[in-house]
Write a protein that holds these residues in place. Structure first.
Motif, PDB file in Angstrom:
ATOM      1  N   CYS A  24       1.061   9.607   0.367  1.00 56.10           N
ATOM      2  CA  CYS A  24       0.405  10.244  -0.772  1.00 56.10           C
ATOM      3  C   CYS A  24      -0.350   9.259  -1.647  1.00 56.10           C
ATOM      4  N   VAL A  25       0.013   7.987  -1.588  1.00 53.72           N
ATOM      5  CA  VAL A  25      -0.751   6.966  -2.295  1.00 53.72           C
ATOM      6  C   VAL A  25      -1.973   6.642  -1.451  1.00 53.72           C
ATOM      7  N   ALA A  26      -3.163   6.889  -1.989  1.00 53.72           N
ATOM      8  CA  ALA A  26      -4.377   6.862  -1.168  1.00 53.72           C
ATOM      9  C   ALA A  26      -4.891   5.446  -0.956  1.00 53.72           C
ATOM     10  N   ILE A  27      -4.051   4.600  -0.341  1.00 55.71           N
ATOM     11  CA  ILE A  27      -4.468   3.254   0.028  1.00 55.71           C
ATOM     12  C   ILE A  27      -5.197   3.354   1.358  1.00 55.71           C
ATOM     13  N   LYS A  28      -6.514   3.221   1.334  1.00 58.50           N
ATOM     14  CA  LYS A  28      -7.293   3.386   2.563  1.00 58.50           C
ATOM     15  C   LYS A  28      -7.030   2.231   3.515  1.00 58.50           C
ATOM     16  N   HIS A  29      -7.215   2.506   4.796  1.00 61.29           N
ATOM     17  CA  HIS A  29      -6.947   1.526   5.844  1.00 61.29           C
ATOM     18  C   HIS A  29      -8.167   0.649   6.084  1.00 61.29           C
ATOM     19  N   PHE A  30      -7.967  -0.670   6.011  1.00 63.24           N
ATOM     20  CA  PHE A  30      -9.025  -1.629   6.347  1.00 63.24           C
ATOM     21  C   PHE A  30      -8.486  -2.572   7.395  1.00 63.24           C
ATOM     22  N   GLY A  65       8.726   5.900  -9.486  1.00 66.37           N
ATOM     23  CA  GLY A  65       9.038   4.499  -9.699  1.00 66.37           C
ATOM     24  C   GLY A  65       9.600   3.932  -8.415  1.00 66.37           C
ATOM     25  N   THR A  66      10.705   3.204  -8.517  1.00 61.99           N
ATOM     26  CA  THR A  66      11.355   2.670  -7.314  1.00 61.99           C
ATOM     27  C   THR A  66      12.540   3.539  -6.882  1.00 61.99           C
ATOM     28  N   HIS A  67      12.720   4.686  -7.554  1.00 58.43           N
ATOM     29  CA  HIS A  67      13.840   5.573  -7.243  1.00 58.43           C
ATOM     30  C   HIS A  67      13.439   6.603  -6.204  1.00 58.43           C
ATOM     31  N   GLU A  68      14.160   6.629  -5.083  1.00 56.70           N
ATOM     32  CA  GLU A  68      13.897   7.627  -4.052  1.00 56.70           C
ATOM     33  C   GLU A  68      14.544   8.959  -4.420  1.00 56.70           C
ATOM     34  N   GLU A  69      13.883  10.053  -4.031  1.00 59.79           N
ATOM     35  CA  GLU A  69      14.408  11.403  -4.226  1.00 59.79           C
ATOM     36  C   GLU A  69      14.765  12.006  -2.870  1.00 59.79           C
ATOM     37  N   PRO A  70      15.940  11.650  -2.331  1.00 62.92           N
ATOM     38  CA  PRO A  70      16.304  12.113  -0.983  1.00 62.92           C
ATOM     39  C   PRO A  70      16.486  13.620  -0.891  1.00 62.92           C
ATOM     40  N   ASP A  71      16.697  14.278  -2.037  1.00 67.18           N
ATOM     41  CA  ASP A  71      16.871  15.727  -2.001  1.00 67.18           C
ATOM     42  C   ASP A  71      15.614  16.446  -1.535  1.00 67.18           C
ATOM     43  N   ARG A  72      14.452  15.804  -1.667  1.00 65.88           N
ATOM     44  CA  ARG A  72      13.220  16.441  -1.200  1.00 65.88           C
ATOM     45  C   ARG A  72      13.268  16.695   0.302  1.00 65.88           C
ATOM     46  N   ARG A 292      -5.337  10.038  -9.786  1.00 62.57           N
ATOM     47  CA  ARG A 292      -4.952   8.994  -8.834  1.00 62.57           C
ATOM     48  C   ARG A 292      -3.434   8.932  -8.785  1.00 62.57           C
ATOM     49  N   ARG A 293      -2.902   8.519  -7.637  1.00 62.77           N
ATOM     50  CA  ARG A 293      -1.480   8.220  -7.520  1.00 62.77           C
ATOM     51  C   ARG A 293      -1.341   6.715  -7.391  1.00 62.77           C
ATOM     52  N   PRO A 294      -1.114   6.011  -8.483  1.00 61.25           N
ATOM     53  CA  PRO A 294      -0.893   4.571  -8.348  1.00 61.25           C
ATOM     54  C   PRO A 294       0.383   4.325  -7.561  1.00 61.25           C
ATOM     55  N   GLY A 295       0.421   3.261  -6.820  1.00 59.73           N
ATOM     56  CA  GLY A 295       1.611   2.976  -6.026  1.00 59.73           C
ATOM     57  C   GLY A 295       1.485   1.645  -5.329  1.00 59.73           C
ATOM     58  N   MET A 296       2.610   1.119  -4.890  1.00 56.58           N
ATOM     59  CA  MET A 296       2.628  -0.165  -4.192  1.00 56.58           C
ATOM     60  C   MET A 296       3.750  -0.160  -3.171  1.00 56.58           C
ATOM     61  N   ALA A 297       3.557  -0.947  -2.118  1.00 60.59           N
ATOM     62  CA  ALA A 297       4.539  -1.019  -1.036  1.00 60.59           C
ATOM     63  C   ALA A 297       4.630  -2.440  -0.516  1.00 60.59           C
ATOM     64  N   GLY A 298       5.841  -2.861  -0.229  1.00 61.57           N
ATOM     65  CA  GLY A 298       6.083  -4.163   0.374  1.00 61.57           C
ATOM     66  C   GLY A 298       6.696  -3.988   1.741  1.00 61.57           C
ATOM     67  N   SER A 299       6.200  -4.728   2.734  1.00 61.61           N
ATOM     68  CA  SER A 299       6.617  -4.517   4.125  1.00 61.61           C
ATOM     69  C   SER A 299       6.937  -5.833   4.820  1.00 61.61           C
ATOM     70  N   LEU A 300       7.865  -5.757   5.745  1.00 61.52           N
ATOM     71  CA  LEU A 300       8.109  -6.832   6.702  1.00 61.52           C
ATOM     72  C   LEU A 300       7.255  -6.528   7.917  1.00 61.52           C
ATOM     73  N   ASP A 301       6.433  -7.497   8.349  1.00 58.44           N
ATOM     74  CA  ASP A 301       5.396  -7.211   9.347  1.00 58.44           C
ATOM     75  C   ASP A 301       5.549  -8.086  10.582  1.00 58.44           C
ATOM     76  N   TYR A 322       9.969  -1.894   0.387  1.00 62.91           N
ATOM     77  CA  TYR A 322       9.868  -1.683  -1.065  1.00 62.91           C
ATOM     78  C   TYR A 322       8.793  -0.654  -1.346  1.00 62.91           C
ATOM     79  N   ARG A 323       9.099   0.337  -2.179  1.00 67.24           N
ATOM     80  CA  ARG A 323       8.145   1.373  -2.560  1.00 67.24           C
ATOM     81  C   ARG A 323       8.237   1.599  -4.056  1.00 67.24           C
ATOM     82  N   ASN A 324       7.105   1.791  -4.696  1.00 65.97           N
ATOM     83  CA  ASN A 324       7.081   1.988  -6.145  1.00 65.97           C
ATOM     84  C   ASN A 324       5.907   2.886  -6.498  1.00 65.97           C
ATOM     85  N   ARG A 325       6.184   3.989  -7.191  1.00 63.97           N
ATOM     86  CA  ARG A 325       5.140   4.873  -7.693  1.00 63.97           C
ATOM     87  C   ARG A 325       5.213   4.822  -9.213  1.00 63.97           C
ATOM     88  N   PRO A 326       4.442   3.906  -9.851  1.00 60.03           N
ATOM     89  CA  PRO A 326       4.501   3.769 -11.312  1.00 60.03           C
ATOM     90  C   PRO A 326       3.851   4.952 -12.017  1.00 60.03           C
TER      91      PRO A 326
END
Length: 370
Positions: A24-30, A65-72, A292-301, A322-326
């Motif tokens: 849902c965070v519209a980070i386009k692919h480059f 934020g950094t809180h997941e909503e597993p009930d969804r 806009r949906r601001p957001g950030m993600a950290g990944s092991l690649d 790591y996921r964060n939707r501020p």
């Protein structure tokens, strides 16, 4: 020496291939900040590289934020995005330091949800076609004929609004009396964003030994345009979302670093790195109105490369840790006006699959002669 350099540089290219589109965070692919600039290190004048990179992900985990909503997921109300993209890249060496790049993405997306279709039944919306193309120029700080152990490039490019930013699909149970309507799809699956952008990239590598090397890269896309005129219909969900009735044209950024280990002469190379990317709450240039949906993600690649002659096959599977939707500007403004906590959510993926093929075009040895 040339094969060792080629393996190092190609792995640096692959490690920089993935700006993750996190649901849902519209980070386009480059595929890279401007085509495949790292590969041009060993090419020189008149040598070209063509690459195609396929990417797939499924996003469904909701965060505030950094809180997941597993009930969804438990109650079946999660939004699910399925994304397929193919990036076509061409890099051409103008000399032993300067290179030109071009990139054209092709996308197919599906978005499954309840809330966009009246809330009672789950349906899907779709988008497909060309994304936003990019052209750019890069410059290596050291001559590629002498920079066998370390080098850095600076890349400057332009993003063109070639992708549709008002793609539509059928939405069910949303019209008068529960009728179906054709509306623009969600921002996260729009092929383009409707703005001219400026891209800036930095890339570097250093050989630490015969087989081990380190890489790093940074990327920023600046979109001066504020909104693109595409309606979101979010204001029909709640009066407080009036500020989000039109889509914003957002900036985005990415950082990555890691280690590469090459072996088998070195036809096979393994990498392990980290990535951090996102959409900021505010842009560097231009206004910040619109949705806009601001957001950030950290990944092991982790990644693997197999190379033979002028062919290279790559596979990377970034795992999101790591996921964060501020809070967005609308969230902050609403909270200030009402005195009540307000934070929107976004869905993120667990992992992505990236597969790439790169082909050298021309005489690699002659390309170094000027």
């Amino acid at each position: 020496m040339l094969r060792k350099l080629l393996a190092t540089v190609l792995l640096l290219t692959v490690s920089y291939m993935h700006v993750l589109a996190q649901g849902c965070v519209a980070i386009k692919h480059f595929s890279t900040c401007s085509g495949n600039p790292n590969s041009s290190l060993q090419t020189g004048k008149g040598y070209a590289l063509f690459s195609a990179n396929y990417r797939y992900f499924k996003s469904f985990r909701h965060f505030r934020g950094t809180h997941e909503e597993p009930d969804r997921v438990t109650n079946g109300s999660e939004v699910i995005n399925y994304s397929h993209s193919l990036d076509l890249n061409l890099t051409y060496g103008l000399g032993n330091r300067t290179f030109l790049t071009a990139n054209l993405p092709i996308v197919y997306n599906e978005r499954s949800s309840l809330y966009e279709h009246g809330g009672a039944e789950r349906y899907s919306s779709y988008s497909k076609g060309l994304g936003d193309a990019r052209i750019g120029v890069g410059y290596w700080l050291k001559d590629i004929n002498t920079a066998h152990d370390a080098n850095m490039s600076v890349n400057l490019g332009i993003k063109l609004p070639t992708g549709t930013y008002g793609a539509t699909s059928t939405f069910y149970n949303v019209g008068s009396g529960g009728a179906d309507e054709v509306r623009p799809v969600d921002q996260s699956i729009q092929p383009g964003d409707g703005g001219f952008g400026i891209t800036l990239g930095l890339q570097a590598f250093k050989q630490l030994g015969t087989r081990l090397s380190v890489y790093g890269s940074g990327f920023y896309l600046s979109n001066p345009k504020e909104t693109n005129g595409t309606r979101t219909f979010r204001e029909t969900l709640s009066p407080i979302l009036e500020n989000e009735s039109i889509m914003s044209v957002t900036d985005q950024y990415s950082l990555s670093a890691g280690l590469n280990y090459s072996f088998f002469k070195p036809s096979l190379t393994l990498s392990l790195g980290g990535r951090f990317e996102g959409i900021p709450v505010k842009d560097v240039i231009g206004g910040d109105l619109g949705f806009r949906r601001p957001g950030m993600a950290g990944s092991l690649d982790p990644g693997i490369i197999f190379m033979k002659d002028q062919l290279m096959f790559t596979l990377n599977v970034p795992v999101v840790l790591y996921r964060n939707r501020p809070q967005s500007l609308t969230d902050l403004e609403t909270e200030q006006l009402t005195g009540l906590p307000r934070a929107g959510d976004a869905a993120f993926a667990d992992y992505l699959i990236n597969f790439g093929l790169t082909i050298g075009l021309g005489n690699k040895d002659k390309s170094h002669q000027e």
